[in-house]
Design an enzyme around this catalytic site. Sequence first.
Site, mmCIF file in Angstrom:
data_model
loop_
_atom_site.group_PDB
_atom_site.id
_atom_site.type_symbol
_atom_site.label_atom_id
_atom_site.label_comp_id
_atom_site.label_asym_id
_atom_site.label_seq_id
_atom_site.Cartn_x
_atom_site.Cartn_y
_atom_site.Cartn_z
ATOM 1 N N ASN A 82 0.881 -1.169 0.000
ATOM 2 C CA ASN A 82 0.000 0.000 0.000
ATOM 3 C C ASN A 82 0.918 1.218 0.000
ATOM 4 O O ASN A 82 1.483 1.566 1.026
ATOM 5 C CB ASN A 82 -0.887 -0.023 1.256
ATOM 6 C CG ASN A 82 -1.695 1.255 1.406
ATOM 7 O OD1 ASN A 82 -1.765 2.063 0.485
ATOM 8 N ND2 ASN A 82 -2.300 1.437 2.580
ATOM 9 N N TRP A 83 1.060 1.822 -1.183
ATOM 10 C CA TRP A 83 2.020 2.918 -1.313
ATOM 11 C C TRP A 83 1.529 4.206 -0.644
ATOM 12 O O TRP A 83 2.290 5.154 -0.482
ATOM 13 C CB TRP A 83 2.314 3.177 -2.795
ATOM 14 C CG TRP A 83 3.118 2.101 -3.466
ATOM 15 C CD1 TRP A 83 3.442 0.855 -2.972
ATOM 16 C CD2 TRP A 83 3.735 2.170 -4.762
ATOM 17 N NE1 TRP A 83 4.199 0.163 -3.880
ATOM 18 C CE2 TRP A 83 4.405 0.940 -4.991
ATOM 19 C CE3 TRP A 83 3.780 3.143 -5.760
ATOM 20 C CZ2 TRP A 83 5.106 0.672 -6.169
ATOM 21 C CZ3 TRP A 83 4.478 2.879 -6.933
ATOM 22 C CH2 TRP A 83 5.131 1.658 -7.136
ATOM 23 N N LYS A 84 0.224 4.262 -0.325
ATOM 24 C CA LYS A 84 -0.378 5.475 0.279
ATOM 25 C C LYS A 84 -0.098 6.699 -0.595
ATOM 26 O O LYS A 84 -0.038 6.568 -1.810
ATOM 27 C CB LYS A 84 0.128 5.650 1.710
ATOM 28 C CG LYS A 84 -0.024 4.392 2.551
ATOM 29 C CD LYS A 84 0.118 4.666 4.018
ATOM 30 C CE LYS A 84 0.073 3.353 4.766
ATOM 31 N NZ LYS A 84 -0.067 3.526 6.200
ATOM 32 N N HIS A 138 -9.631 1.084 4.457
ATOM 33 C CA HIS A 138 -8.390 1.300 5.217
ATOM 34 C C HIS A 138 -8.678 2.273 6.370
ATOM 35 O O HIS A 138 -9.472 3.207 6.224
ATOM 36 C CB HIS A 138 -7.304 1.866 4.294
ATOM 37 C CG HIS A 138 -5.940 1.842 4.919
ATOM 38 N ND1 HIS A 138 -5.534 2.790 5.825
ATOM 39 C CD2 HIS A 138 -4.914 0.963 4.796
ATOM 40 C CE1 HIS A 138 -4.297 2.493 6.222
ATOM 41 N NE2 HIS A 138 -3.902 1.386 5.617
ATOM 42 N N GLU A 153 -7.082 4.678 7.467
ATOM 43 C CA GLU A 153 -6.839 6.097 7.144
ATOM 44 C C GLU A 153 -8.032 6.694 6.409
ATOM 45 O O GLU A 153 -8.376 7.859 6.609
ATOM 46 C CB GLU A 153 -5.531 6.226 6.340
ATOM 47 C CG GLU A 153 -4.322 6.008 7.241
ATOM 48 C CD GLU A 153 -3.083 5.464 6.554
ATOM 49 O OE1 GLU A 153 -2.993 5.531 5.309
ATOM 50 O OE2 GLU A 153 -2.194 4.969 7.274
ATOM 51 N N GLU A 175 -5.777 -5.163 10.168
ATOM 52 C CA GLU A 175 -4.773 -4.137 10.438
ATOM 53 C C GLU A 175 -5.092 -3.423 11.755
ATOM 54 O O GLU A 175 -5.897 -2.481 11.773
ATOM 55 C CB GLU A 175 -4.770 -3.102 9.304
ATOM 56 C CG GLU A 175 -4.394 -3.659 7.964
ATOM 57 C CD GLU A 175 -3.705 -2.621 7.090
ATOM 58 O OE1 GLU A 175 -2.628 -2.904 6.600
ATOM 59 O OE2 GLU A 175 -4.250 -1.509 6.948
ATOM 60 N N GLY A 202 2.149 1.965 10.761
ATOM 61 C CA GLY A 202 3.103 3.060 10.640
ATOM 62 C C GLY A 202 3.773 3.436 11.952
ATOM 63 O O GLY A 202 4.430 4.467 12.050
ATOM 64 N N SER A 232 3.097 -2.494 10.255
ATOM 65 C CA SER A 232 4.545 -2.546 10.482
ATOM 66 C C SER A 232 5.153 -3.911 10.151
ATOM 67 O O SER A 232 6.100 -4.342 10.811
ATOM 68 C CB SER A 232 4.885 -2.116 11.913
ATOM 69 O OG SER A 232 4.450 -0.783 12.142
HETATM 70 C C1 PEP Z 1 -0.971 0.062 6.027
HETATM 71 O O1 PEP Z 1 -1.230 1.238 6.151
HETATM 72 O O2 PEP Z 1 -1.713 -0.647 5.337
HETATM 73 C C2 PEP Z 1 0.206 -0.474 6.725
HETATM 74 C C3 PEP Z 1 0.203 -1.720 7.068
HETATM 75 O O3 PEP Z 1 1.239 0.402 6.983
HETATM 76 P P1 PEP Z 1 2.648 0.038 7.683
HETATM 77 O O4 PEP Z 1 3.154 -1.224 7.078
HETATM 78 O O5 PEP Z 1 3.520 1.214 7.362
HETATM 79 O O6 PEP Z 1 2.375 -0.095 9.145
#
Ligand code: PEP
Length: 249
Positions: free
Chosen positions: A10-12, A95, A97, A167, A173, A213
Amino acid sequence: MARRKIIAGNWKMNMTPSQAVELCATLKDLVVNDAVDVVYCVPAIDIVPVAEAIKGTNVKLGAENFYIEDKGAFTGEISAPMLKEAGVEYIIIGHSERRDIFGENDILINAKVKKAFAAGLKPILCCGESLALRKAGTYKEWIARQIKWDLTDVTADQVKELVIAYEPIWAIGTGETATADQAQEVCKMIREVIAEMYDVATAEAVRIQYGGSMNASNAAELLSKDDIDGGLIGGAALKPDFGKIVNYK
Ligand code: PEP
């Protein structure tokens, strides 16, 4: 049943179009693994150049967001048919976010899941609890409720094609990963919820990822768990480390 692993980045809101093409070139030889589905979920503006950059490779294309209408007066939005025509196969929905920053609720998320399937896109449906819910001990009820809301009127055949990403928000993050046992506990529970809503065959078919993470050092342990069928990766998807996650064993 042996489910095929799926590792998705997931490049965001990262990577300009030229950076995106460069990242594809950097990762090209590192992400080869015939036993795993590899997906890049990229910002809308990167979809066309990334589709070109991954041609002839094992990487599949994903997007991060869309709106439920096909076309019209929805300034700033992008539709499922637009994504489909551009070669997108997977779409992240729900997600945390999008839920927290952009106010997306389970009614919209459910509509997005149904629209994605109708348009021929495969949803990666995200769910997960806040730190407060984890501490309160009510996280499992919360996640079960999210799954039930988000899959209202979704058929068993569709769920067999679905990817669910567990998640925990407190692990996204933050550098703090759920332990492999914590992640397995919830992924197993999600599979039980699917069995209860549909049937055992559907529950055995649905792929459930862990996200939060995940990195090159913790991927192998997380991915060794029975009910963890892959990862949704944020930060580590933008680095050569992503190749190590794809080739976790
Ligand atoms: C995500 O936002 O989907 C995610 C898992 O981010 P990260 O790996 O940076 O925690």
